[in-house]
Design a protein around this motif. Structure first.
Motif, PDB file in Angstrom:
ATOM      1  N   VAL A   5       0.850  -1.192   0.000  1.00  0.00           N
ATOM      2  CA  VAL A   5       0.000   0.000   0.000  1.00  0.00           C
ATOM      3  C   VAL A   5       0.883   1.238   0.000  1.00  0.00           C
ATOM      4  O   VAL A   5       1.973   1.248   0.577  1.00  0.00           O
ATOM      5  CB  VAL A   5      -0.952   0.026   1.214  1.00  0.00           C
ATOM      6  CG1 VAL A   5      -1.928  -1.116   1.136  1.00  0.00           C
ATOM      7  CG2 VAL A   5      -0.184  -0.017   2.529  1.00  0.00           C
ATOM      8  N   ARG A  18       0.762  -4.256   3.561  1.00  0.00           N
ATOM      9  CA  ARG A  18      -0.567  -3.973   4.122  1.00  0.00           C
ATOM     10  C   ARG A  18      -0.687  -4.510   5.537  1.00  0.00           C
ATOM     11  O   ARG A  18      -1.267  -3.871   6.414  1.00  0.00           O
ATOM     12  CB  ARG A  18      -1.665  -4.576   3.245  1.00  0.00           C
ATOM     13  CG  ARG A  18      -3.071  -4.393   3.846  1.00  0.00           C
ATOM     14  CD  ARG A  18      -4.154  -4.854   2.911  1.00  0.00           C
ATOM     15  NE  ARG A  18      -4.321  -3.924   1.813  1.00  0.00           N
ATOM     16  CZ  ARG A  18      -5.135  -4.154   0.773  1.00  0.00           C
ATOM     17  NH1 ARG A  18      -5.820  -5.282   0.710  1.00  0.00           N
ATOM     18  NH2 ARG A  18      -5.244  -3.270  -0.192  1.00  0.00           N
ATOM     19  N   ASN A  39      -1.538  -2.286   8.757  1.00  0.00           N
ATOM     20  CA  ASN A  39      -2.687  -2.619   9.607  1.00  0.00           C
ATOM     21  C   ASN A  39      -2.270  -2.811  11.060  1.00  0.00           C
ATOM     22  O   ASN A  39      -2.988  -2.408  11.979  1.00  0.00           O
ATOM     23  CB  ASN A  39      -3.364  -3.879   9.080  1.00  0.00           C
ATOM     24  CG  ASN A  39      -4.705  -4.137   9.736  1.00  0.00           C
ATOM     25  OD1 ASN A  39      -5.609  -3.310   9.669  1.00  0.00           O
ATOM     26  ND2 ASN A  39      -4.843  -5.265  10.390  1.00  0.00           N
ATOM     27  N   TYR A  48      -7.643  -0.867   4.376  1.00  0.00           N
ATOM     28  CA  TYR A  48      -8.101  -1.425   3.112  1.00  0.00           C
ATOM     29  C   TYR A  48      -8.552  -0.336   2.133  1.00  0.00           C
ATOM     30  O   TYR A  48      -8.807  -0.617   0.974  1.00  0.00           O
ATOM     31  CB  TYR A  48      -9.231  -2.418   3.349  1.00  0.00           C
ATOM     32  CG  TYR A  48      -8.758  -3.657   4.054  1.00  0.00           C
ATOM     33  CD1 TYR A  48      -8.262  -4.744   3.343  1.00  0.00           C
ATOM     34  CD2 TYR A  48      -8.768  -3.730   5.443  1.00  0.00           C
ATOM     35  CE1 TYR A  48      -7.809  -5.876   3.982  1.00  0.00           C
ATOM     36  CE2 TYR A  48      -8.310  -4.868   6.106  1.00  0.00           C
ATOM     37  CZ  TYR A  48      -7.842  -5.937   5.372  1.00  0.00           C
ATOM     38  OH  TYR A  48      -7.389  -7.047   6.017  1.00  0.00           O
ATOM     39  N   ARG A  72      -3.183   0.372  -3.556  1.00  0.00           N
ATOM     40  CA  ARG A  72      -2.077  -0.565  -3.733  1.00  0.00           C
ATOM     41  C   ARG A  72      -1.051   0.012  -4.701  1.00  0.00           C
ATOM     42  O   ARG A  72      -1.401   0.679  -5.672  1.00  0.00           O
ATOM     43  CB  ARG A  72      -2.588  -1.904  -4.260  1.00  0.00           C
ATOM     44  CG  ARG A  72      -3.332  -2.720  -3.240  1.00  0.00           C
ATOM     45  CD  ARG A  72      -3.849  -4.018  -3.824  1.00  0.00           C
ATOM     46  NE  ARG A  72      -2.775  -4.877  -4.323  1.00  0.00           N
ATOM     47  CZ  ARG A  72      -2.982  -6.100  -4.813  1.00  0.00           C
ATOM     48  NH1 ARG A  72      -4.207  -6.592  -4.867  1.00  0.00           N
ATOM     49  NH2 ARG A  72      -1.969  -6.813  -5.243  1.00  0.00           N
TER      50      ARG A  72
END
Length: 367
Positions: free
Chosen positions: A46, A56, A60, A102, A106
């Motif tokens: 990301v 990612r 997170n 999310y 990307r």
């Protein structure tokens, strides 16, 4: 325990057809390392608003640490938009929408580069000679033996011969690879925790900066109100006005001095923690398991000491308030010479908890 390399790998300046290519691939690999897990980026990658990249999963993990009450994706509750965390590379604040991590875009370009890099590395390893593919530390006491176990009792890498016939024969040992992976995982977790702690300290410092501005604004406001009241009372109030202004300034300076001393202390703690993170990151790049384990032990002890010593102190709620310096000019002029800040006691005789221990607004009713 002493040990040495079994061979010397070709240096960056070595001649040969593959020397320049190897240096280029090494430089490329450094650009593809995640700043959190210190491994090559894993899909999906990301890209943050500050243009830095993260795995990612790492993004997170940091986001969950900074927002423990945020509902994970797929939960029955709707996540609150506006949650945030700081980029571990530049400290830029990242604000997320209701999708959380999310919702970040990307970086397909980086993912494609990683795929190409891995294909090139696979081809390069196939072309390498067998003796170039493995670099192994050798035991100095048993020169033909590789360092392949870890003595848990002595906390040092060693070889199988030292365990069977040498000074470690009565010690508890474990495979070197398992200890390596365990400590690498522990150090990675420690880095993530320390990064989250640094975010918390930075947030506290930002709050204290806001409190300083509020104290200054409130102090300025109270001085202006005091000057306005005294302006209508002319000469007889002039001398007393200077005394009361001095009380406000004294308390403002005392509060600012206290808050700024806390800010300096927390800034020092933050700088020390950042330095420790940098040392840990450098240690993660150590290619030799025994050397890495030794340095990791030292860094983990420092991390534990830093965690025990961390005490994020902040001013109590309402510390920035200066409202107790309000005045009332409806009293008789003959009482002006005895005017003073009243105590925090209400008319019913009970002490006002908000003003306890502090001087409050002017009051003539007791004269």
């Amino acid at each position: 325990m002493s040990f040495a390399l079994g061979f010397k790998p070709p240096s960056a300046g070595s001649s040969g057809p593959g020397a320049g290519r190897g240096a280029t691939m090494e430089n490329l690999e450094k650009q593809l390392i995640c700043p959190v897990c210190l491994e090559m980026f894993s899909k999906p990658v990301v890209i943050l608003p500050c243009q830095h990249n993260l795995c990612r999963k790492c993004a997170n993990d940091i986001f969950q640490s900074a927002n423990p009450l945020w509902q994970s994706r797929g939960s029955s509750s709707m996540a609150v938009s506006g949650s945030r965390f700081r980029c571990p590379s530049c400290r830029h604040e990242v604000v997320l929408d209701r999708h959380g991590v999310y919702g970040l875009q990307r970086n397909l370009l980086v993912e494609n580069i990683i795929d190409l890099y891995r294909q090139q590395e696979s081809s390069r390893l196939v072309d390498m000679k067998p003796e170039q593919q493995q670099q192994q530390l050798m035991c100095e006491e048993h020169e033909e033996e590789k360092i392949n176990i870890y003595c848990l009792s002595c906390q040092t890498p060693t070889c199988s011969m030292c365990k069977v016939f040498g000074k470690h024969k009565d010690c508890d040992v474990a495979p070197l690879s398992s200890v390596y992976m365990m400590q690498k995982t522990e150090l990675s977790d420690g880095i993530a925790i320390l990064v989250a702690s640094n975010d918390h300290i930075q947030e506290v410092i930002s709050q204290m900066e806001a409190i300083c501005h509020t104290v200054e604004d409130n102090g300025q406001r109270q001085r202006e109100q005091l000057a306005t009241h005294f302006g209508g009372l002319v000469a007889i109030l002039e001398e007393r006005k200077q005394e009361l202004v001095g009380l406000i300034t004294k308390q403002q300076d005392a509060k600012l001095k206290h808050i700024r001393s806390l800010m300096r202390r927390h800034s020092d703690d933050l700088e020390a923690a950042v330095t420790l993170v940098e040392s840990a990151i450098q240690s993660m790049e150590e290619p030799h398991m025994p050397l890495f384990i030794q340095s990791a032990n030292v860094i983990l002890e420092k991390m534990a000491a830093t965690a025990r010593a961390t005490n994020v102190e902040r001013p109590e709620l309402g510390y920035e308030s200066m409202s107790h310096f309000a005045i009332d000019t409806d009293d008789l002029a003959v009482m002006l010479m005895n005017m003073d800040f009243c105590s925090g006691v209400r008319d019913d005789g009970d002490e006002d908890p908000g003003d306890a221990g502090e001087e409050s607004e002017l009051d003539f009713s007791r004269y």
